[in-house]
Scaffold this motif. Structure first.
Motif, PDB file in Angstrom:
ATOM      1  N   PRO A   1      -3.890  -5.526  -6.483  1.00 46.05           N
ATOM      2  CA  PRO A   1      -5.086  -4.687  -6.400  1.00 46.05           C
ATOM      3  C   PRO A   1      -5.971  -4.852  -7.640  1.00 46.05           C
TER       4      PRO A   1
ATOM      5  N   TYR B   1      -2.140  -7.534   5.187  1.00 45.35           N
ATOM      6  CA  TYR B   1      -3.304  -6.644   5.180  1.00 45.35           C
ATOM      7  C   TYR B   1      -2.998  -5.316   4.494  1.00 45.35           C
ATOM      8  N   GLN B   2      -1.761  -4.854   4.607  1.00 44.10           N
ATOM      9  CA  GLN B   2      -1.379  -3.617   3.922  1.00 44.10           C
ATOM     10  C   GLN B   2      -1.455  -3.777   2.406  1.00 44.10           C
TER      11      GLN B   2
ATOM     12  N   GLY C   1      -4.329  -2.037   0.647  1.00 39.93           N
ATOM     13  CA  GLY C   1      -4.411  -0.583   0.625  1.00 39.93           C
ATOM     14  C   GLY C   1      -5.416  -0.001   1.602  1.00 39.93           C
ATOM     15  N   LYS C   2      -6.303   0.844   1.114  1.00 40.13           N
ATOM     16  CA  LYS C   2      -7.279   1.524   1.971  1.00 40.13           C
ATOM     17  C   LYS C   2      -8.270   0.558   2.611  1.00 40.13           C
ATOM     18  N   HIS C   3      -8.338  -0.656   2.112  1.00 42.03           N
ATOM     19  CA  HIS C   3      -9.267  -1.648   2.662  1.00 42.03           C
ATOM     20  C   HIS C   3      -8.590  -2.556   3.694  1.00 42.03           C
ATOM     21  N   ALA C   4      -7.347  -2.232   4.063  1.00 43.70           N
ATOM     22  CA  ALA C   4      -6.568  -3.098   4.944  1.00 43.70           C
ATOM     23  C   ALA C   4      -7.287  -3.406   6.254  1.00 43.70           C
ATOM     24  N   LYS C   5      -7.787  -2.395   6.927  1.00 41.82           N
ATOM     25  CA  LYS C   5      -8.430  -2.595   8.233  1.00 41.82           C
ATOM     26  C   LYS C   5      -9.715  -3.410   8.101  1.00 41.82           C
ATOM     27  N   THR C   6     -10.464  -3.152   7.036  1.00 38.46           N
ATOM     28  CA  THR C   6     -11.711  -3.887   6.825  1.00 38.46           C
ATOM     29  C   THR C   6     -11.428  -5.374   6.590  1.00 38.46           C
TER      30      THR C   6
ATOM     31  N   TYR D   1     -12.724  -9.008  -0.501  1.00 39.49           N
ATOM     32  CA  TYR D   1     -12.130  -7.773  -1.021  1.00 39.49           C
ATOM     33  C   TYR D   1     -12.917  -7.255  -2.225  1.00 39.49           C
TER      34      TYR D   1
END
Length: 230
Positions: free
Chosen positions: A175, A192-193, A196-201, A226
């Motif tokens: 990160p 993708y995990q 973190g919080k940007h995984a889906k994007t 990212y």
């Protein structure tokens, strides 16, 4: 006063020149140890344990003299061939930047990393990309399978062999701001995990642009994306 300033500048310049000269005049003599290359388990093994079978010229750190190197993957060793033919290995207690001089332009670094098993180790990695935000490294894997004796007439003996494994990519700076060099997960879900919080994007972008998690250039594109996120 001008004479004093001039003296200080000359002193500083000579000090810097001496530092550069010292680096260029260094040798690897104190940073090597002998490597036994006749491991009985490797006898008659098929394939190769090296990234390249032949020693190739390389510059190591700032040392002026060109060295001959090759990369022994299963044993995690950077071998150095001396003039007399003796094979040495770089001690991983030191950090090295190895620039191949064979026309490939490849750069390797010895680094402390967190591997796929979440354990710390020191190994050699190929530098694939770097900018102000992150560095991407490649670890080419070669696996060794020991020979197997025949158990019966229906199960013949199998020779020892080396086979290429799935490459591992490592990243520094993700990160954002991380100081550790971490192995990127190979499985899509875990990859993708990692963001973190940007995984889906990140996953959505990778799918829309058909980016492969096995391709260094595609992974570089994902990492750049990212750092472009708000």
């Amino acid at each position: 006063m001008k004479n004093v300033i001039l003296f200080i500048m000359l002193l500083a310049g000579s000090s810097l020149a001496a530092q550069i000269q010292n680096v260029q005049n260094q040798t690897l003599q104190d940073l090597q140890y002998y490597v036994r290359t006749n491991n009985p388990a490797y006898a008659a093994a098929e394939g190769s344990r090296y990234l390249q079978d032949d020693f190739v010229p390389a510059k190591i750190n700032g040392i002026l003299k060109t060295q001959l190197v090759r990369f022994n993957v299963p044993d995690n060793v950077v071998e150095v061939k001396k003039i007399d033919g003796e094979i040495m290995a770089l001690s991983f207690s030191e950090g090295y930047i190895i620039r191949l001089q064979d026309g490939s332009g490849k750069i390797y670094e010895t680094q402390s990393v967190i591997n796929e098993d979440d354990k710390k180790e020191t190994t050699f990695l190929e530098l694939k990309y770097q900018d102000d935000n992150f560095k991407l490294y490649l670890k080419e894997n070669i696996n060794f399978t020991a020979a197997k004796k025949a158990r019966s007439g229906y199960e013949p003996a199998k020779p020892a062999k080396f086979t290429k494994g799935v490459n591992t990519y490592y990243v520094l700076g993700v990160p954002s701001g991380s100081k550790a060099i971490i192995a990127l997960p190979k499985k899509k879900k875990n990859f993708y995990q990692f963001f973190g919080k940007h995984a889906k994007t990140i996953e959505k972008k990778a799918k829309s642009e058909k980016l492969s998690l096995k391709n260094g250039e595609d992974i570089t594109g994902i990492l750049k994306a990212y750092f472009e996120l708000p």
